[in-house]
Write a protein that holds these residues in place. Structure first.
Motif: not given
Length: 168
Positions: A127, A134, A145, A149, A153
């Motif tokens: 990233r 994503e 995806r 995520k 996180h």
């Protein structure tokens, strides 16, 4: 990594020579040390060679190679007892001082990125170093995806915790 049109597809040897520097850099970011990065890059080249026909004909050989490298990294099993040891005469690196605003922030962050679990580290590298979306990361990791995520996180949470817990 170099890009080629179909008319100028290189041989595997030409591709490997041209791609080695960027392949090694990516491997180093994933592994966090030179020896493991060389092993990962070489193992990836072995897999690329075995699939050279598919790789060279892929719509995006660069993405195909990135996926091979990332999946090779994620599938590598390490013995729990294996640790990098300092040789006699080597000195442990000095702890980093709190970062100041600017490019130094990234240098202070990388030791903490190396401590992340493999999948979280892979998502952070893809990233923020590779600057992939994503969707591209999900394709490289063969997951959804949503998984990207949530993994990002958790990785960012772990990095914040590590940075908040360091000595000021």
């Amino acid at each position: 990594m170099p890009t080629y049109t179909e008319a100028e597809l290189p041989t595997f040897e030409e591709y490997a020579a041209a791609a080695w520097p960027s392949l090694y850099r990516r491997a180093y970011l994933l592994c966090g040390n030179h020896a493991d990065a060389e092993d990962l890059a070489q193992a990836s080249l072995i897999k690329i060679h075995a699939s050279w026909t598919k790789v060279s004909r892929a719509e995006s050989p660069h993405a195909y190679v990135r996926r091979i490298l990332t999946n090779t990294f994620l599938s590598t099993k390490r013995h729990k007892g294996r640790r990098l040891e300092l040789l006699a005469g080597d000195h442990a690196p000095e702890p980093t001082s709190p970062p100041v605003e600017g490019p130094e922030d990234r240098m202070a962050l990388w030791p903490h990125v190396r401590d992340l679990p493999k999948r979280q580290r892979a998502v952070i590298v893809l990233r923020y170093y590779e600057q992939l979306s994503e969707a591209e990361i999900a394709d490289a990791l063969d997951c959804s995806r949503g998984n990207v995520k949530s993994t990002a996180h958790r990785a960012l949470q772990n990095l914040r915790t590590a940075l908040d817990g360091r000595d000021e």
